[in-house]
Enzyme design. Sequence first.
Site, PDB file in Angstrom:
ATOM      1  N   ASN A   8       9.480  -9.679  16.879  1.00  0.00           N
ATOM      2  CA  ASN A   8       9.235  -9.465  15.447  1.00  0.00           C
ATOM      3  C   ASN A   8      10.443 -10.035  14.722  1.00  0.00           C
ATOM      4  O   ASN A   8      11.502  -9.410  14.679  1.00  0.00           O
ATOM      5  CB  ASN A   8       9.089  -7.956  15.197  1.00  0.00           C
ATOM      6  N   ARG A  90       4.812 -11.318  16.277  1.00  0.00           N
ATOM      7  CA  ARG A  90       4.195 -10.723  15.099  1.00  0.00           C
ATOM      8  C   ARG A  90       4.340 -11.684  13.915  1.00  0.00           C
ATOM      9  O   ARG A  90       5.443 -12.111  13.580  1.00  0.00           O
ATOM     10  CB  ARG A  90       4.926  -9.415  14.763  1.00  0.00           C
ATOM     11  N   HIS A 179      -0.189  -5.146   7.149  1.00  0.00           N
ATOM     12  CA  HIS A 179      -0.176  -3.939   7.997  1.00  0.00           C
ATOM     13  C   HIS A 179      -1.423  -3.853   8.877  1.00  0.00           C
ATOM     14  O   HIS A 179      -1.783  -2.780   9.343  1.00  0.00           O
ATOM     15  CB  HIS A 179      -0.129  -2.640   7.149  1.00  0.00           C
ATOM     16  N   ASN A 210       8.297   2.321   4.705  1.00  0.00           N
ATOM     17  CA  ASN A 210       9.064   1.715   3.627  1.00  0.00           C
ATOM     18  C   ASN A 210       8.133   0.795   2.842  1.00  0.00           C
ATOM     19  O   ASN A 210       8.087   0.826   1.619  1.00  0.00           O
ATOM     20  CB  ASN A 210      10.244   0.965   4.232  1.00  0.00           C
ATOM     21  N   ARG A 240       9.332  -1.681  -3.469  1.00  0.00           N
ATOM     22  CA  ARG A 240       8.342  -2.538  -4.140  1.00  0.00           C
ATOM     23  C   ARG A 240       7.508  -1.725  -5.120  1.00  0.00           C
ATOM     24  O   ARG A 240       7.172  -0.580  -4.855  1.00  0.00           O
ATOM     25  CB  ARG A 240       7.419  -3.187  -3.114  1.00  0.00           C
ATOM     26  N   GLY A 330       4.288   9.089   6.284  1.00  0.00           N
ATOM     27  CA  GLY A 330       2.999   9.715   6.596  1.00  0.00           C
ATOM     28  C   GLY A 330       3.051  10.595   7.823  1.00  0.00           C
ATOM     29  O   GLY A 330       2.395  11.640   7.883  1.00  0.00           O
ATOM     30  N   ASN A 332       5.839  12.070   9.009  1.00  0.00           N
ATOM     31  CA  ASN A 332       6.911  13.073   9.018  1.00  0.00           C
ATOM     32  C   ASN A 332       6.984  13.997   7.814  1.00  0.00           C
ATOM     33  O   ASN A 332       7.643  15.029   7.890  1.00  0.00           O
ATOM     34  CB  ASN A 332       8.264  12.356   9.147  1.00  0.00           C
ATOM     35  N   GLU A 382       3.003  -0.476  16.380  1.00  0.00           N
ATOM     36  CA  GLU A 382       2.627  -1.878  16.199  1.00  0.00           C
ATOM     37  C   GLU A 382       2.997  -2.733  17.411  1.00  0.00           C
ATOM     38  O   GLU A 382       2.256  -3.628  17.791  1.00  0.00           O
ATOM     39  CB  GLU A 382       3.278  -2.424  14.918  1.00  0.00           C
TER      40      GLU A 382
HETATM   41  P1  ADP Z   1       9.053   0.489   7.873  1.00  0.00           P
HETATM   42  O1  ADP Z   1       8.077   0.117   6.813  1.00  0.00           O
HETATM   43  O2  ADP Z   1      10.431  -0.019   7.634  1.00  0.00           O
HETATM   44  O3  ADP Z   1       8.536   0.308   9.295  1.00  0.00           O
HETATM   45  P2  ADP Z   1       8.956   3.326   8.524  1.00  0.00           P
HETATM   46  O4  ADP Z   1       7.538   3.468   8.900  1.00  0.00           O
HETATM   47  O5  ADP Z   1      10.006   3.467   9.546  1.00  0.00           O
HETATM   48  O6  ADP Z   1       9.216   2.035   7.650  1.00  0.00           O
HETATM   49  O7  ADP Z   1       9.235   4.419   7.368  1.00  0.00           O
HETATM   50  C1  ADP Z   1      10.448   4.506   6.704  1.00  0.00           C
HETATM   51  C2  ADP Z   1      10.360   5.627   5.691  1.00  0.00           C
HETATM   52  O8  ADP Z   1      10.016   6.834   6.382  1.00  0.00           O
HETATM   53  C3  ADP Z   1      11.661   5.896   4.957  1.00  0.00           C
HETATM   54  O9  ADP Z   1      11.391   6.085   3.584  1.00  0.00           O
HETATM   55  C4  ADP Z   1      12.135   7.215   5.558  1.00  0.00           C
HETATM   56  O10 ADP Z   1      12.828   7.973   4.620  1.00  0.00           O
HETATM   57  C5  ADP Z   1      10.827   7.878   5.905  1.00  0.00           C
HETATM   58  N1  ADP Z   1      11.023   8.898   6.924  1.00  0.00           N
HETATM   59  C6  ADP Z   1      11.440   8.740   8.190  1.00  0.00           C
HETATM   60  N2  ADP Z   1      11.574   9.943   8.800  1.00  0.00           N
HETATM   61  C7  ADP Z   1      11.231  10.883   7.887  1.00  0.00           C
HETATM   62  C8  ADP Z   1      11.175  12.295   7.879  1.00  0.00           C
HETATM   63  N3  ADP Z   1      11.502  13.006   8.955  1.00  0.00           N
HETATM   64  N4  ADP Z   1      10.768  12.896   6.743  1.00  0.00           N
HETATM   65  C9  ADP Z   1      10.441  12.180   5.672  1.00  0.00           C
HETATM   66  N5  ADP Z   1      10.480  10.852   5.593  1.00  0.00           N
HETATM   67  C10 ADP Z   1      10.873  10.196   6.690  1.00  0.00           C
END
Ligand code: ADP
Length: 396
Positions: A8, A90, A179, A210, A240, A330, A332, A382
């Site tokens: 990636n 990717r 995605h 993110n 964004r 989503g 966490n 992914e």
């Molecule tokens: P990317 O799009 O970079 O792959 P991720 O899927 O890793 O992103 O998600 C990153 C986001 O998830 C960040 O905003 C981070 O704060 C949030 N995040 C990660 N762990 C937690 C958690 N335990 N509780 C709430 N938000 C979380």
Amino acid sequence: MTRILVVNSGSSSIKYQVVEAATGERLASGLVERIGEPLGRIVHRGADGSEVSRELPVPDHTAGFAEMVRAFEETGTPVDELGISALGHRIVQGGGDFIEPTLLDDVVADRIHELGELAPLHNPGHYQAIVAARALFPDLPHVAVFDTAFHQTMPESAYRYAIDPAVASVHGIRRYGFHGISHQVVSRRAAEFLGRPLESLKQIVLHLGNGASACAIDGGRSVDTSMGLTPLAGLVMGTRSGDIDPGALLHLLRAGYSVDELDKLLNQRSGLLGFAGTNDFRDVRAAADAGDADARLALAVYVHRIRHYIGAYLVDLDGADTIVFTAGVGENNAAVRAEVCADLEWFGVRIDPDRNEAPSREARLISTDDSRIAVLVVPTDEEAEIARQAWELVAG
Ligand code: ADP
């Protein structure tokens, strides 16, 4: 053995993992970053669990892969002894050309390069990594797995924009969606979790990381998604803006903003960061809980936008069997899931607060047993999906 080296890459980074395609198990992983800057860095975790981390100049992607090879040697298993069957690359933008994983040859690589016009932040970096990796592993098959491919099943009514068709055609302007690799693996795993055939399910998948996007999936096929020509459209994201009236951009251009300034504003300085000063969802949530008005507004707009798309997709799909949360936020953040699903009883959505708040890394149900729509949390993966798709193609 069905081991795939999943790559990636960006314009200044290469993320890689060795994945057992059949199981999704990780054997080794690493990241080369700050390629082209005076001081780059590699962090590598080898198959034996040991780590290599060092800073050094990494002038280009070829040098980046050379560092990867060196790190494999230092952690006990030279890369050519790992039993890698193929590489899975990717690729963010596959345009309208690529509807499935595709074996990389010169023609495909050149087309990915050309599609950089539509994805200047992504495809040029992919191309550099493809050229370097094919030179380094000339005897292995290289497979391009596209983030856009899954959405190529959208009907024209969903992917066309209502602008002059001639202009749209010359410039490739339409909804592509992104995605796709995540939406595909998550929707399949959701069906497995429910013990129902994928073909029988109407799903709304919310990838909230993110970057963030929503997808309406009918029988395993994407029929609509919130990202558009670029990954800037749709939901509010870390940095964004998501959806914005295009007239606002004209207004800002007339007010003296340059194209580059607009690009930076919308891609890097908007979203949660723009409202609340941070794009880390945990920090936004903590600030909102402490009473910070900007952070509360950020979350309110964030949730409002997601609910809009749920409403739209319930109509698109003529109802849904499941709503699935995935990615960093989503998976966490129970509070955001509760807010997104609040007051949707009329639509058949009832969250069970205990299930929603129970921490877990597994796929799980968070709605009540009598909720007509099953609300799930399903971790995305992914890299495992890229490995699976690459292997499927190579194994024929
Ligand atoms: P990317 O799009 O970079 O792959 P991720 O899927 O890793 O992103 O998600 C990153 C986001 O998830 C960040 O905003 C981070 O704060 C949030 N995040 C990660 N762990 C937690 C958690 N335990 N509780 C709430 N938000 C979380």
